[in-house]
Design a protein around this motif. Structure first.
Motif, PDB file in Angstrom:
ATOM      1  N   ASP A 255      18.738 -41.078  -7.198  1.00 43.56           N
ATOM      2  CA  ASP A 255      19.831 -40.470  -7.942  1.00 43.56           C
ATOM      3  C   ASP A 255      19.603 -40.728  -9.429  1.00 43.56           C
ATOM      4  OD1 ASP A 255      20.596 -43.172  -8.327  1.00 43.56           O
ATOM      5  OD2 ASP A 255      21.935 -43.100  -6.597  1.00 43.56           O
ATOM      6  N   GLN A 256      20.520 -40.260 -10.260  1.00 44.92           N
ATOM      7  CA  GLN A 256      20.363 -40.422 -11.703  1.00 44.92           C
ATOM      8  C   GLN A 256      20.342 -41.895 -12.110  1.00 44.92           C
ATOM      9  OE1 GLN A 256      23.053 -38.084 -14.121  1.00 44.92           O
ATOM     10  NE2 GLN A 256      22.813 -39.434 -15.888  1.00 44.92           N
ATOM     11  N   SER A 257      21.169 -42.703 -11.466  1.00 42.82           N
ATOM     12  CA  SER A 257      21.234 -44.122 -11.804  1.00 42.82           C
ATOM     13  C   SER A 257      19.899 -44.806 -11.544  1.00 42.82           C
ATOM     14  CB  SER A 257      22.350 -44.797 -11.006  1.00 42.82           C
ATOM     15  OG  SER A 257      22.374 -46.182 -11.242  1.00 42.82           O
ATOM     16  N   HIS A 258      19.313 -44.520 -10.389  1.00 38.01           N
ATOM     17  CA  HIS A 258      18.010 -45.097 -10.041  1.00 38.01           C
ATOM     18  C   HIS A 258      16.943 -44.637 -11.036  1.00 38.01           C
ATOM     19  CE1 HIS A 258      14.372 -45.129  -7.121  1.00 38.01           C
ATOM     20  NE2 HIS A 258      14.454 -46.287  -7.753  1.00 38.01           N
ATOM     21  N   PHE A 259      16.962 -43.358 -11.379  1.00 35.22           N
ATOM     22  CA  PHE A 259      16.014 -42.810 -12.354  1.00 35.22           C
ATOM     23  C   PHE A 259      16.153 -43.512 -13.702  1.00 35.22           C
ATOM     24  CE2 PHE A 259      15.542 -39.157 -15.533  1.00 35.22           C
ATOM     25  CZ  PHE A 259      14.196 -39.402 -15.746  1.00 35.22           C
ATOM     26  N   THR A 260      17.375 -43.653 -14.185  1.00 39.90           N
ATOM     27  CA  THR A 260      17.621 -44.260 -15.493  1.00 39.90           C
ATOM     28  C   THR A 260      17.168 -45.716 -15.517  1.00 39.90           C
ATOM     29  OG1 THR A 260      19.476 -42.776 -15.925  1.00 39.90           O
ATOM     30  CG2 THR A 260      19.391 -44.812 -17.200  1.00 39.90           C
ATOM     31  N   ARG A 261      17.488 -46.466 -14.457  1.00 41.54           N
ATOM     32  CA  ARG A 261      17.084 -47.876 -14.403  1.00 41.54           C
ATOM     33  C   ARG A 261      15.559 -48.011 -14.421  1.00 41.54           C
ATOM     34  NH1 ARG A 261      20.702 -48.103 -10.171  1.00 41.54           N
ATOM     35  NH2 ARG A 261      18.984 -48.471  -8.701  1.00 41.54           N
ATOM     36  N   THR A 262      14.890 -47.215 -13.601  1.00 41.70           N
ATOM     37  CA  THR A 262      13.434 -47.313 -13.503  1.00 41.70           C
ATOM     38  C   THR A 262      12.768 -46.881 -14.800  1.00 41.70           C
ATOM     39  OG1 THR A 262      13.580 -46.828 -11.127  1.00 41.70           O
ATOM     40  CG2 THR A 262      11.420 -46.586 -12.163  1.00 41.70           C
ATOM     41  N   PHE A 263      13.196 -45.763 -15.356  1.00 37.63           N
ATOM     42  CA  PHE A 263      12.630 -45.248 -16.603  1.00 37.63           C
ATOM     43  C   PHE A 263      12.821 -46.265 -17.730  1.00 37.63           C
ATOM     44  CE2 PHE A 263      12.226 -42.751 -20.406  1.00 37.63           C
ATOM     45  CZ  PHE A 263      11.408 -41.678 -20.099  1.00 37.63           C
ATOM     46  N   SER A 264      14.020 -46.808 -17.849  1.00 34.67           N
ATOM     47  CA  SER A 264      14.325 -47.749 -18.931  1.00 34.67           C
ATOM     48  C   SER A 264      13.511 -49.027 -18.798  1.00 34.67           C
ATOM     49  CB  SER A 264      15.817 -48.084 -18.931  1.00 34.67           C
ATOM     50  OG  SER A 264      16.599 -46.917 -19.116  1.00 34.67           O
ATOM     51  N   ARG A 265      13.342 -49.518 -17.570  1.00 32.83           N
ATOM     52  CA  ARG A 265      12.605 -50.762 -17.354  1.00 32.83           C
ATOM     53  C   ARG A 265      11.133 -50.604 -17.718  1.00 32.83           C
ATOM     54  NH1 ARG A 265      12.971 -50.965 -12.258  1.00 32.83           N
ATOM     55  NH2 ARG A 265      10.817 -50.608 -11.653  1.00 32.83           N
ATOM     56  N   ILE A 266      10.529 -49.469 -17.388  1.00 37.63           N
ATOM     57  CA  ILE A 266       9.092 -49.291 -17.591  1.00 37.63           C
ATOM     58  C   ILE A 266       8.764 -48.708 -18.968  1.00 37.63           C
ATOM     59  CG2 ILE A 266       7.043 -48.061 -16.741  1.00 37.63           C
ATOM     60  CD1 ILE A 266       8.192 -48.366 -13.922  1.00 37.63           C
ATOM     61  N   VAL A 267       9.562 -47.750 -19.416  1.00 37.97           N
ATOM     62  CA  VAL A 267       9.283 -47.072 -20.683  1.00 37.97           C
ATOM     63  C   VAL A 267       9.865 -47.833 -21.868  1.00 37.97           C
ATOM     64  CG1 VAL A 267       9.575 -44.899 -21.959  1.00 37.97           C
ATOM     65  CG2 VAL A 267       9.149 -44.845 -19.498  1.00 37.97           C
ATOM     66  N   GLY A 268      10.981 -48.525 -21.640  1.00 38.33           N
ATOM     67  CA  GLY A 268      11.619 -49.269 -22.718  1.00 38.33           C
ATOM     68  C   GLY A 268      12.725 -48.514 -23.415  1.00 38.33           C
ATOM     69  N   LEU A 269      12.949 -47.261 -23.024  1.00 39.88           N
ATOM     70  CA  LEU A 269      14.048 -46.434 -23.532  1.00 39.88           C
ATOM     71  C   LEU A 269      14.695 -45.735 -22.352  1.00 39.88           C
ATOM     72  CD1 LEU A 269      12.314 -44.606 -26.556  1.00 39.88           C
ATOM     73  CD2 LEU A 269      14.089 -46.360 -26.737  1.00 39.88           C
ATOM     74  N   SER A 270      15.975 -45.374 -22.490  1.00 42.05           N
ATOM     75  CA  SER A 270      16.623 -44.581 -21.455  1.00 42.05           C
ATOM     76  C   SER A 270      16.040 -43.164 -21.495  1.00 42.05           C
ATOM     77  CB  SER A 270      18.128 -44.527 -21.679  1.00 42.05           C
ATOM     78  OG  SER A 270      18.414 -43.745 -22.836  1.00 42.05           O
ATOM     79  N   PRO A 271      16.128 -42.407 -20.393  1.00 40.08           N
ATOM     80  CA  PRO A 271      15.637 -41.026 -20.423  1.00 40.08           C
ATOM     81  C   PRO A 271      16.275 -40.189 -21.534  1.00 40.08           C
ATOM     82  CG  PRO A 271      16.105 -41.700 -18.173  1.00 40.08           C
ATOM     83  CD  PRO A 271      16.620 -42.787 -19.061  1.00 40.08           C
ATOM     84  N   ALA A 272      17.585 -40.347 -21.739  1.00 46.05           N
ATOM     85  CA  ALA A 272      18.272 -39.572 -22.777  1.00 46.05           C
ATOM     86  C   ALA A 272      17.742 -39.930 -24.159  1.00 46.05           C
ATOM     87  CB  ALA A 272      19.775 -39.804 -22.699  1.00 46.05           C
ATOM     88  N   ALA A 273      17.542 -41.229 -24.408  1.00 48.63           N
ATOM     89  CA  ALA A 273      17.030 -41.660 -25.711  1.00 48.63           C
ATOM     90  C   ALA A 273      15.598 -41.183 -25.917  1.00 48.63           C
ATOM     91  CB  ALA A 273      17.113 -43.178 -25.815  1.00 48.63           C
ATOM     92  N   TRP A 274      14.794 -41.238 -24.875  1.00 49.68           N
ATOM     93  CA  TRP A 274      13.399 -40.774 -24.976  1.00 49.68           C
ATOM     94  C   TRP A 274      13.361 -39.280 -25.274  1.00 49.68           C
ATOM     95  CZ3 TRP A 274       9.919 -37.372 -22.897  1.00 49.68           C
ATOM     96  CH2 TRP A 274       8.560 -37.635 -23.093  1.00 49.68           C
ATOM     97  N   ARG A 275      14.225 -38.508 -24.613  1.00 49.56           N
ATOM     98  CA  ARG A 275      14.278 -37.057 -24.853  1.00 49.56           C
ATOM     99  C   ARG A 275      14.671 -36.768 -26.299  1.00 49.56           C
ATOM    100  NH1 ARG A 275      17.889 -33.450 -20.870  1.00 49.56           N
ATOM    101  NH2 ARG A 275      15.944 -32.513 -20.081  1.00 49.56           N
ATOM    102  N   ARG A 276      15.669 -37.463 -26.811  1.00 44.10           N
ATOM    103  CA  ARG A 276      16.089 -37.249 -28.208  1.00 44.10           C
ATOM    104  C   ARG A 276      14.955 -37.575 -29.172  1.00 44.10           C
ATOM    105  NH1 ARG A 276      20.903 -39.704 -26.348  1.00 44.10           N
ATOM    106  NH2 ARG A 276      20.257 -41.714 -27.250  1.00 44.10           N
ATOM    107  N   LEU A 277      14.237 -38.654 -28.896  1.00 45.09           N
ATOM    108  CA  LEU A 277      13.142 -39.071 -29.769  1.00 45.09           C
ATOM    109  C   LEU A 277      12.045 -38.016 -29.813  1.00 45.09           C
ATOM    110  CD1 LEU A 277      12.057 -41.427 -31.509  1.00 45.09           C
ATOM    111  CD2 LEU A 277      10.939 -42.297 -29.441  1.00 45.09           C
ATOM    112  N   GLN A 278      11.719 -37.445 -28.654  1.00 45.76           N
ATOM    113  CA  GLN A 278      10.658 -36.433 -28.604  1.00 45.76           C
ATOM    114  C   GLN A 278      11.070 -35.159 -29.335  1.00 45.76           C
ATOM    115  OE1 GLN A 278       7.673 -37.457 -27.339  1.00 45.76           O
ATOM    116  NE2 GLN A 278       8.873 -39.353 -27.130  1.00 45.76           N
ATOM    117  N   ARG A 279      12.330 -34.819 -29.260  1.00 44.52           N
ATOM    118  CA  ARG A 279      12.788 -33.560 -29.853  1.00 44.52           C
ATOM    119  C   ARG A 279      13.055 -33.685 -31.349  1.00 44.52           C
ATOM    120  NH1 ARG A 279      16.451 -30.668 -25.079  1.00 44.52           N
ATOM    121  NH2 ARG A 279      14.689 -30.471 -23.637  1.00 44.52           N
ATOM    122  N   ASN A 280      13.129 -34.888 -31.831  1.00 43.00           N
ATOM    123  CA  ASN A 280      13.328 -35.103 -33.267  1.00 43.00           C
ATOM    124  C   ASN A 280      11.996 -35.282 -33.985  1.00 43.00           C
ATOM    125  OD1 ASN A 280      16.084 -34.922 -33.047  1.00 43.00           O
ATOM    126  ND2 ASN A 280      16.385 -37.131 -32.762  1.00 43.00           N
TER     127      ASN A 280
END
Length: 280
Positions: A255-280
């Motif tokens: 689910d979204q919660s599992h995705f967010t936890r895993t992404f944040s732990r490995i990438v170091g940013l939340s998916p939403a924050a990573w998306r904003r960074l790429q688009r800026n």
């Protein structure tokens, strides 16, 4: 008591056990099993008497993280006592696969450790990592559960082996085995793949496959699979306007919660924050 299979072995299992100490006592199955039971204590356990082969053995008070190891070929029983533990059952067949070609039976790989002695931080952390799988078994990642169970077994053998330590394998998967396993994982990114699924494709036992895969790739099958899911999720975050819940399901997360936890732990940013960074 909550039970689930382990490592795709029909006779190995994990049991999350909680008792308030009331009711009838517990005893070994009849006939006895050909395997070992590891008990990881999750909360302090009072002193109790274990009757094994009609002989009473006094088990001292056990702190959180204490571990007991029992040869299940022995007949045993005890009165019920307040307990919260994770019980791991390793069949003889599963243990034998950990040392392929070593000339050992599975029951040669471990020895009893009944005293629930020193606290084992490694085993405690591995056990606690499995608890969420019991709470929501339909969301449990089979590769992750198999990998943790395998890690627990190799850790126990390193501490309580009746034989030499597990041999270091030379080489790794053959090129066709590595290619087959990776292609299968990539093609089943949304599926709940097990270690046995991959091992069968490569004509190997699950424990043997896991060790060779790590030697070939430098990482576990579970970690490699999660990283592929994250690669796909990054592509979708960058190139689509799909919401996080849709991306989570498309990439195989529960689910979204599992995705967010895993992404944040490995990438170091939340998916939403990573998306904003790429688009800026």
């Amino acid at each position: 008591m909550l039970k689930m299979g382990a490592a795709s072995d029909p006779h190995s299992m994990m049991v999350l056990y909680r008792s308030d100490g009331r009711g009838e006592g517990v005893r070994s199955p009849n006939p006895q099993l050909d395997g070992f039971l590891a008990v990881i204590v999750f909360q302090e356990m009072k002193e109790f008497t274990l009757h094994r082969n009609r002989k009473g053995i006094q088990i001292p008070r056990s702190v959180r993280g204490s571990t007991g190891l029992h040869d299940l070929r022995n007949a045993w029983s005890s009165a019920k006592h307040p307990t919260y533990s994770l019980n791991l059952v390793f069949s003889s067949a599963f243990l034998g696969e950990l040392q392929p070609g070593g000339g050992y039976r599975g029951m040669d790989m471990l020895r009893d450790a009944l005293d629930y002695g020193s606290r084992d931080e490694t085993l405690l952390h591995l056990g606690l990592a499995l608890v969420p799988a019991f709470k929501e078994p339909e969301k449990a990642n089979r590769l992750f559960v198999d990998q943790v169970f395998l890690a627990a077994s190799t850790h126990l053998i390193s501490k309580h082996s009746a034989q030499q330590p597990l041999a270091s394998l030379r080489g790794g998967l053959t090129p066709w085995q590595e290619k087959t396993a990776k292609e299968y994982l990539a093609a089943n990114i949304q599926s709940n793949v097990s270690l046995a699924d991959l091992a069968n494709l490569c004509n190997l036992s699950p424990p043997h496959f896991a060790r060779l895969f790590k030697r070939s790739t430098g990482t576990s099958p579970y970690r490699w699979f999660i990283e592929r899911r994250l690669v796909l999720s990054k592509l979708m975050l960058e190139s689509t306007n799909d919401d996080l819940a849709e991306i989570a399901l498309a990439c195989g997360f529960a689910d979204q919660s599992h995705f967010t936890r895993t992404f944040s732990r490995i990438v170091g940013l939340s998916p939403a924050a990573w998306r904003r960074l790429q688009r800026n």
